[in-house]
Design an enzyme around this catalytic site. Sequence first.
Site, PDB file in Angstrom:
ATOM      1  N   TYR A 136       0.829  -1.202   0.000  1.00  0.00           N
ATOM      2  CA  TYR A 136       0.000   0.000   0.000  1.00  0.00           C
ATOM      3  C   TYR A 136       0.862   1.249   0.000  1.00  0.00           C
ATOM      4  CZ  TYR A 136       0.886   0.933   4.991  1.00  0.00           C
ATOM      5  OH  TYR A 136       1.482   1.229   6.180  1.00  0.00           O
ATOM      6  N   GLU A 162      12.221   2.487  14.249  1.00  0.00           N
ATOM      7  CA  GLU A 162      11.347   3.568  13.777  1.00  0.00           C
ATOM      8  C   GLU A 162      10.079   3.557  14.612  1.00  0.00           C
ATOM      9  OE1 GLU A 162      10.089   2.740   9.705  1.00  0.00           O
ATOM     10  OE2 GLU A 162      10.032   0.593  10.112  1.00  0.00           O
ATOM     11  N   LYS A 181       6.535  -2.225   1.937  1.00  0.00           N
ATOM     12  CA  LYS A 181       5.362  -1.618   2.597  1.00  0.00           C
ATOM     13  C   LYS A 181       4.135  -2.517   2.434  1.00  0.00           C
ATOM     14  CE  LYS A 181       3.268   2.971   3.030  1.00  0.00           C
ATOM     15  NZ  LYS A 181       3.331   3.069   4.478  1.00  0.00           N
ATOM     16  N   LEU A 200      11.210   1.215   7.118  1.00  0.00           N
ATOM     17  CA  LEU A 200      10.656   1.630   5.839  1.00  0.00           C
ATOM     18  C   LEU A 200      11.399   2.883   5.384  1.00  0.00           C
ATOM     19  CD1 LEU A 200       8.295   0.994   3.844  1.00  0.00           C
ATOM     20  CD2 LEU A 200       7.157   2.954   4.875  1.00  0.00           C
TER      21      LEU A 200
HETATM   22  N1  PMP Z   1       7.848   3.744   8.801  1.00  0.00           N
HETATM   23  C1  PMP Z   1       6.705   3.034   8.832  1.00  0.00           C
HETATM   24  C2  PMP Z   1       6.693   1.714   9.516  1.00  0.00           C
HETATM   25  C3  PMP Z   1       5.539   3.551   8.228  1.00  0.00           C
HETATM   26  O1  PMP Z   1       4.395   2.838   8.251  1.00  0.00           O
HETATM   27  C4  PMP Z   1       5.591   4.830   7.621  1.00  0.00           C
HETATM   28  C5  PMP Z   1       4.355   5.437   7.025  1.00  0.00           C
HETATM   29  N2  PMP Z   1       3.929   4.790   5.905  1.00  0.00           N
HETATM   30  C6  PMP Z   1       6.801   5.512   7.602  1.00  0.00           C
HETATM   31  C7  PMP Z   1       7.916   4.943   8.213  1.00  0.00           C
HETATM   32  C8  PMP Z   1       6.935   6.864   6.941  1.00  0.00           C
HETATM   33  O2  PMP Z   1       6.908   6.733   5.552  1.00  0.00           O
HETATM   34  P1  PMP Z   1       6.375   7.915   4.611  1.00  0.00           P
HETATM   35  O3  PMP Z   1       7.190   9.117   4.961  1.00  0.00           O
HETATM   36  O4  PMP Z   1       6.631   7.433   3.245  1.00  0.00           O
HETATM   37  O5  PMP Z   1       4.926   8.088   4.944  1.00  0.00           O
END
Ligand code: PMP
Length: 284
Positions: free
Chosen positions: A32, A179, A147, A204
């Site tokens: 997603y 994270e 993701k 991620l």
């Molecule tokens: N880490 C995780 C585990 C996440 O779910 C997200 C949000 N999707 C992020 C980091 C931040 O990613 P982004 O800046 O692309 O939203």
Amino acid sequence: MREVFVNGQYLVEAEARISVFDRGFLFADGVYEVTSVLDGRLVDFDGHFERLLRSMEALEMEPSMTRDELLAVHRQLVRRNGINEGLVYLQVTRGVADRDFLFPPGTTPLTIVAFTQKKSLVESEHARRGLKVISLEDMRWGMCDVKTTQLLYASMAKMKAREQGADDAWLMRDGLISEGTSNNAYIVTDEGVIVTRDLSPQILSGITRRAVLQCAEKLQMKVEERAFSVQEAAGAKEAFVTSATTFVTPVTEVDGRKIGDGKPGPVARKLREIYLEESIRNAI
Ligand code: PMP
């Protein structure tokens, strides 16, 4: 009523249907993306599209829509639902097949679903007061750079944070923060260095992370990509998280210990401001 996108059709949400045999439902066999909408336009659509392709490639899913087709879907949904500020959620699963651990043939059509959420993003209580986080063991699987929709542990961790009077959890492996449950984590040292975990399968690769680190570079702030512990975070000058829908949001407490003076810090404030300016300017 909200209109959603399901496999090529725009439907009111009450009429949208997915099969009980969808592998997204049975195996969390799906990926997603969440793209924020500011002033009715999409923030970093191409960054999200490229990461979607990387996630799909890691899971051996063959894309069935082009960048332009998906962009058109995002724009249609924003327009049809009158979204000025909020997000577009996009999910792609391996489709519908009789339940089997083995992947179905590559010719099985993917399921592609998208919907919008109206949300106030710029004006946020969390941004104003800062987040309280707790640290928890990172018990997710080993491919956090992909993701996928298997978000159960992240969801449980956020629930646990809430039960303990906090806003979010920072996930930890071997004593080092990976994270947040749905964001990347940062601290600012006494010397003013921004520290965030280096990219690896443990986190991620945030689209916002990349953009914010570029903003930091432009502002001539020093960045170190390395792991840090809860102790280091508790003793840091300030801390913050980034994600597509929360931008840059300060963190003011970890495990009940105040970070810095326990108030949102100037580095997070500045980065949020600059990131928002750039995002609004470049949105499509
Ligand atoms: N880490 C995780 C585990 C996440 O779910 C997200 C949000 N999707 C992020 C980091 C931040 O990613 P982004 O800046 O692309 O939203």
